[in-house]
Scaffold this active site. Structure first.
Site, PDB file in Angstrom:
ATOM      1  N   ASP A 127       0.844  -1.336   0.022  1.00  0.00           N
ATOM      2  CA  ASP A 127       0.037   0.272   0.026  1.00  0.00           C
ATOM      3  C   ASP A 127       0.941   1.399  -0.061  1.00  0.00           C
ATOM      4  O   ASP A 127       0.160   2.532  -0.230  1.00  0.00           O
ATOM      5  CB  ASP A 127      -0.873   0.019   1.151  1.00  0.00           C
ATOM      6  CG  ASP A 127      -0.359  -0.088   2.479  1.00  0.00           C
ATOM      7  OD1 ASP A 127       1.038  -0.019   2.506  1.00  0.00           O
ATOM      8  OD2 ASP A 127      -0.767  -0.456   3.642  1.00  0.00           O
ATOM      9  N   ASP A 138      19.280  -4.329  -2.371  1.00  0.00           N
ATOM     10  CA  ASP A 138      18.397  -3.078  -2.368  1.00  0.00           C
ATOM     11  C   ASP A 138      18.276  -2.477  -1.088  1.00  0.00           C
ATOM     12  O   ASP A 138      17.957  -1.167  -0.868  1.00  0.00           O
ATOM     13  CB  ASP A 138      16.823  -3.461  -2.643  1.00  0.00           C
ATOM     14  CG  ASP A 138      16.349  -4.354  -1.785  1.00  0.00           C
ATOM     15  OD1 ASP A 138      16.584  -5.628  -1.469  1.00  0.00           O
ATOM     16  OD2 ASP A 138      15.321  -3.905  -1.024  1.00  0.00           O
ATOM     17  N   ARG A 141      13.201  11.158   5.480  1.00  0.00           N
ATOM     18  CA  ARG A 141      14.544  10.933   5.616  1.00  0.00           C
ATOM     19  C   ARG A 141      15.418  11.451   4.680  1.00  0.00           C
ATOM     20  O   ARG A 141      14.842  12.028   3.718  1.00  0.00           O
ATOM     21  CB  ARG A 141      14.670   9.244   5.798  1.00  0.00           C
ATOM     22  CG  ARG A 141      14.149   8.855   4.524  1.00  0.00           C
ATOM     23  CD  ARG A 141      14.337   7.403   4.899  1.00  0.00           C
ATOM     24  NE  ARG A 141      14.131   6.674   3.502  1.00  0.00           N
ATOM     25  CZ  ARG A 141      14.244   5.211   3.469  1.00  0.00           C
ATOM     26  NH1 ARG A 141      14.506   4.791   4.556  1.00  0.00           N
ATOM     27  NH2 ARG A 141      13.814   4.825   2.347  1.00  0.00           N
TER      28      ARG A 141
HETATM   29  P1  AMP Z   1      12.377  -3.856   2.276  1.00  0.00           P
HETATM   30  O1  AMP Z   1      11.705  -3.908   3.650  1.00  0.00           O
HETATM   31  O2  AMP Z   1      13.222  -2.283   2.505  1.00  0.00           O
HETATM   32  O3  AMP Z   1      13.468  -4.643   2.094  1.00  0.00           O
HETATM   33  O4  AMP Z   1      11.618  -3.605   1.187  1.00  0.00           O
HETATM   34  C1  AMP Z   1      11.577  -4.552  -0.132  1.00  0.00           C
HETATM   35  C2  AMP Z   1      10.654  -3.867  -1.227  1.00  0.00           C
HETATM   36  O5  AMP Z   1       9.264  -3.497  -0.695  1.00  0.00           O
HETATM   37  C3  AMP Z   1      10.997  -2.218  -1.424  1.00  0.00           C
HETATM   38  O6  AMP Z   1      11.061  -2.197  -2.651  1.00  0.00           O
HETATM   39  C4  AMP Z   1      10.075  -1.513  -0.745  1.00  0.00           C
HETATM   40  O7  AMP Z   1       9.839  -0.209  -1.189  1.00  0.00           O
HETATM   41  C5  AMP Z   1       8.842  -2.530  -0.735  1.00  0.00           C
HETATM   42  N1  AMP Z   1       7.837  -2.199   0.185  1.00  0.00           N
HETATM   43  C6  AMP Z   1       8.084  -2.566   1.713  1.00  0.00           C
HETATM   44  N2  AMP Z   1       6.840  -1.865   2.152  1.00  0.00           N
HETATM   45  C7  AMP Z   1       6.124  -1.524   1.353  1.00  0.00           C
HETATM   46  C8  AMP Z   1       4.744  -1.146   1.543  1.00  0.00           C
HETATM   47  N3  AMP Z   1       3.944  -0.833   2.455  1.00  0.00           N
HETATM   48  N4  AMP Z   1       4.225  -0.526   0.436  1.00  0.00           N
HETATM   49  C9  AMP Z   1       4.706  -0.589  -0.906  1.00  0.00           C
HETATM   50  N5  AMP Z   1       6.040  -1.193  -1.023  1.00  0.00           N
HETATM   51  C10 AMP Z   1       6.442  -1.524   0.225  1.00  0.00           C
HETATM   52 MG    MG Z   2      14.323  -1.591   1.459  1.00  0.00          MG
END
Ligand code: AMP
Ligand code: MG
Length: 520
Positions: free
Chosen positions: A134, A269, A192
């Site tokens: 979301d 990432d 941030r």
């Molecule tokens: P991370 O938790 O930083 O490893 O996130 C992995 C990927 O999921 C990244 O591309 C984030 O932008 C995406 N992501 C994590 N949480 C959300 C969220 N609530 N809505 C959309 N994208 C998300």
């Molecule tokens: Mg991330």
């Protein structure tokens, strides 16, 4: 509110031509334009005075309507074009394809005092990269990111920073422990900041798509704006660039090991090209000194991102970055040499970091052995890392037999420190005293030095959780108290002595304290 706004990133790099906010694969572009979502009832909870200053803003600015609206995404400043970045990444060791800023929206850049800051809202709504989610963030994870990133900065660890923490006024549905129990939580937005939010994954995505042209454009941009001291882009410069990213990554991870920070999700990432700690999710702080510890429940089975494995994962991630930029270098040998050098540097820097924690200024050939023995005994019974190293600075060479008493507070179960374990501790303190005799500084000078590398205050997992529990009830005082205390983590600050304490028993198995999921 006056900001010296810049748009270097969007001006120089290829944009996704599609302007609709629909989820899609984006090719041959570094970013997509997207607007933040309007929120129901934005409310500012905290702003970082240091970050305000860095951007040329005043405390009064932070209390203005304009500040609230801009940094919750409710107002887009004239002549700015918010955007989400395109990147891919390896998640838990597997290539995951396109990820991108799924819930981060970049507002603009600000130049102030010769520094460039990119400003980004986390949790300001969906983007073309939101995939099935979301684009929102909940209060608990936003408090954790806000407090921890500023705390890390004051600990001397390279990190992204945080300008502000706000409630959106919207409710966000989350299944916190992924066990089918979804519940509504308060939505929040952190603004941030960093010199750049570029990640390893930003380069990987173009290599994966064999789009060498955009890859080169992005690497050249990165060198020009963030590594300009390396010279004009060329094959040799690309190698120097990789070398510097490798050094910075290792230095960042050595800092993590020094302060007991476990990132929890070191996917490519989540690796900054500038060697900044980025994406504060299910991170945690070591309480018991334990190589195998990870805060992330999603990683409970394999513990890929456990404390003791972070330096190795840094190397693994750098190998993926090397593969990504290989098409520009077309020669594996120099890249491999840099990765091999990482391994050598890693041992050396880790050893020197541990020397500094023990108060050694000179190098002795037996230090490695002494440190190994210490780490081994630390693992025998649960021993609080922060308290152990902080109290160790009170050790007196002449009172080696009292060593155990000096650090006794660090034991969670002191009744286990008997028999052979007690003997090993006493032997270790004798050896430590002998080793310290080779130094030329006094006990007092050693203490002073050790207290600049062994923090007294870190954001223990349960402390963040207490601030979250209060904030959920509308009480934000603890956020401010922790924020202020964590600005001076190496100072005694007797007024905060109650936070220099072991994790309380209630927090041992509490969700949010010892167990965190990626749900945020
Ligand atoms: P991370 O938790 O930083 O490893 O996130 C992995 C990927 O999921 C990244 O591309 C984030 O932008 C995406 N992501 C994590 N949480 C959300 C969220 N609530 N809505 C959309 N994208 C998300
Ligand atoms: Mg991330």
């Amino acid at each position: 509110m006056k900001l010296n706004i810049k748009d270097k990133f969007t001006a120089a790099l290829p944009a996704d031509p599609i302007l609709e906010n629909t989820r899609r694969q984006v090719s041959k572009a570094c970013f997509s334009y997207v607007l933040p979502k309007q929120t129901a009832k934005p409310e500012l909870l905290h702003a970082s005075p240091e970050m305000l200053k860095n951007l040329g803003l005043s405390e009064a600015d932070s209390k203005s309507e304009a500040f609230l609206n801009v940094f919750t995404g409710n107002k887009v400043l004239n002549d700015t074009t918010p955007y989400a970045m395109c990147y891919g990444g390896h998640q838990f060791g597997n290539w995951a394809g396109q990820l991108g800023d799924g819930r981060a929206i970049n507002l603009f850049e600000v130049e102030h005092d010769t520094k460039n800051w990119a400003l980004q809202l986390k949790g300001a709504g969906e983007t073309p990269y939101s995939r099935t989610a979301d684009g929102l963030a909940v209060l608990r994870s936003s408090i954790r990111e806000y407090l921890c990133s500023e705390a890390m900065h004051h600990l001397g660890v390279p990190t992204t920073r945080a300008l502000s923490l706000a409630l959106s006024g919207d409710r966000v549905l989350r299944d916190m422990m992924y066990d089918g129990n979804s519940a509504y939580e308060k939505g929040a937005i952190v603004c941030r900041t960093a010199e750049s939010f570029l990640r390893f994954g930003n380069y990987q995505i173009f290599a994966a798509r064999q789009d060498n042209e955009t890859l080169k454009t992005l690497v050249d941009y990165t060198i020009k704006h963030h590594f300009s001291h390396l010279g004009e882009p060329s094959k040799t410069t690309y190698i120097k660039f990789f070398k510097e990213v490798s050094n910075r990554t290792l230095d960042m991870i050595i800092h993590w090991q020094r302060v007991g920070f476990v990132h929890g999700v070191m996917n490519t990432d989540n690796m900054s090209i500038l060697g900044l700690t980025i994406d504060y999710g299910p991170y945690g702080w070591l309480e018991g000194y334990e190589y195998g510890w990870t805060p992330n429940t999603t990683d409970r089975q394999h513990k890929r991102y456990r404390y003791g494995n972070q330096p190795n994962i840094g190397l693994w991630n750098l190998l993926q970055l090397a593969n990504a930029i290989y098409p520009l270098v077309e020669d594996a040998e120099p890249l491999e040499a840099i990765l091999n050098q990482y391994k050598t540097d890693f041992d050396k820097k880790l050893l020197n970091m541990m020397r500094s924690k023990l108060g050694f200024q000179i190098e002795d050939e037996n230090d490695q052995k002494l440190i190994h023995e210490l780490e081994d005994i630390l693992h025998q019974t649960e021993t609080d890392m922060t308290i152990f190293f902080r109290n160790l600075s009170d050790f007196k060479i002449e009172n080696a037999s009292e060593g155990l008493g000096v650090i006794h507070d660090a034991f969670y179960k002191s009744d286990e420190v008997v028999g052979n374990i007690e003997k090993r501790w006493n032997d270790w303190f004798q050896n430590y005293a002998e080793r310290l005799k080779k130094e030329t500084i006094s006990d007092e000078e050693r203490k002073e030095g050790m207290n600049t590398v062994n923090p007294k205050y870190v954001l223990r997992n349960y402390m963040a959780q207490l601030a979250i529990d209060d904030a959920d009830k509308g009480d934000y005082k603890l956020i401010d108290e922790l924020f202020k205390m964590l600005k001076k983590p190496y100072d005694e600050q007797p007024e905060y002595q109650k936070w220099f304490a072991k994790r309380p028993d209630w927090a041992r198995h509490k969700v949010g304290c010892s167990m965190l999921s990626c749900s945020s």
